[in-house]
Design an enzyme around this catalytic site. Structure first.
Site, PDB file in Angstrom:
ATOM      1  N   HIS A 130       0.871  -1.185   0.000  1.00 42.95           N
ATOM      2  CA  HIS A 130       0.000   0.000   0.000  1.00 42.95           C
ATOM      3  C   HIS A 130       0.907   1.234   0.000  1.00 42.95           C
ATOM      4  CE1 HIS A 130      -3.549   2.259   0.241  1.00 42.95           C
ATOM      5  NE2 HIS A 130      -4.002   1.945   1.435  1.00 42.95           N
ATOM      6  N   CYS A 262      -3.984   3.429   9.237  1.00 39.40           N
ATOM      7  CA  CYS A 262      -4.399   3.827   7.880  1.00 39.40           C
ATOM      8  C   CYS A 262      -5.905   3.951   7.748  1.00 39.40           C
ATOM      9  CB  CYS A 262      -3.840   2.844   6.861  1.00 39.40           C
ATOM     10  SG  CYS A 262      -4.500   1.176   6.998  1.00 39.40           S
TER      11      CYS A 262
END
Ligand code: CP
Ligand code: NVA
Length: 304
Positions: A130, A262
């Protein structure tokens, strides 16, 4: 810079710092109403084969603020979901658009898309990595603590896409990185090989969360069951017991340490509600910085 942003392993330390510097400038321009429509007339195709709130909104808004346009392609509604080969999608989109952002399962699919696309491809999350999220995390840490080099980053939880990208991004920026995962949930072997081969910053993998967070400047966690792992949830809840980032665990870190997540977060699982709320300011700053970091990535890759 490379043509694409597929994973942080592909970037040099200087590439990452260039993106972070550009992201700071993007944020400054946005906050001060300065014209920064650098991608006027350009279009980004956004392919989503998994759910998203932040990634979709920040890419779409970011493209608009840069003077361009973003279009949403759902894996389900497009021909991608009906099995059109990725190399054909790559060649078609290359004739209409100026960049592609993709969120999917296999890293291999993103790499293949990039190989066949004449335009930049940006990884908006795979099972392996990511990168956009971790660029935003690094930006947020540097913003708050004024530097990255020499700081200690601890990750507690699943050795997933976030762990993989944080290890690579943190080490490349000169941070010491310590990761606590239960047995069977280690980060990817390629990432561990990179970390162990790194000279300079220290890397540690432990089974003991308290050991990982000791003297940490930043503690990061993420969900125990990622998208696509919903059926493993009950087993994972058992396997990750003792890995919650709560007040007791944080008391082992440096006083006043930062916490990053996140999002989305599961309070009472990987992070306690108390820790989450106490650190909400920096967690939502991290979410905001997705916008600025991705505008930097799009500008650097798509400016032509
Ligand atoms: N952090 C993150 O990528 O959020 P979304 O899944 O909402 O895009
Ligand atoms: N590890 C999580 C991150 C979500 C942004 C997942 O892949 O679902």
């Amino acid at each position: 810079m490379q043509k694409d942003l597929l994973k942080l392993l592909d970037l040099s330390s200087q590439d990452i710092l260039d993106i972070l510097d550009t992201a700071d400038q993007m944020k400054y321009s946005q906050k001060h109403g300065l014209d920064h429509a650098y991608l006027r007339g350009k279009t980004l195709a956004m392919i989503f084969e998994k759910n998203s709130t932040r990634t979709r909104v920040s890419f779409e808004v970011g493209m608009y603020q840069l003077g361009g346009h973003a279009l949403f392609l759902s894996g389900k509604d497009s021909q991608i979901g009906r099995g059109e080969p990725v190399e054909d999608t790559a060649r078609v989109l290359s004739r209409y658009c100026d960049g592609i952002m993709i969120r999917t399962f296999a890293q291999q699919e993103v790499e293949e898309l990039a190989r066949h696309a004449a335009i930049p491809v940006i990884n908006g999350l795979t099972d392996f990595s990511h990168p956009c999220q971790v660029l935003a995390d690094l930006m947020t840490i540097r913003e708050r603590l004024t530097r990255l080099e020499g700081l200690k980053l601890a990750f507690v939880g699943d050795g997933n896409n976030m762990a993989n990208s944080l290890i690579v991004g943190g080490l490349k920026c000169g941070m010491d990185v310590s990761v606590a995962c239960p047995e069977g949930y280690d980060p990817d072997e390629r990432v561990l090989a990179f970390a162990r081969g790194m000279s300079g910053p220290r890397f540690e993998l432990t089974r003991t969360p308290a050991q990982a967070v000791r003297e940490a400047d930043v503690v990061v966690t993420d969900v125990w069951a990622s998208m696509g792992q919903e059926e493993e949830r009950q087993q994972r809840l058992r396997d990750f017991s003792g890995y919650c980032v709560d007040e007791a665990l944080l008391s082992q870190a440096k006083p006043g340490c930062m916490v990053q997540h996140c999002l989305p977060a599961h309070r009472g699982e990987e992070i306690s509600a108390q820790v989450f709320e106490a650190h909400a300011q920096e967690i939502f700053e991290e979410a905001e910085n997705r916008l600025h970091a991705q505008k930097a990535v799009m500008y650097l890759l798509m400016k032509g």
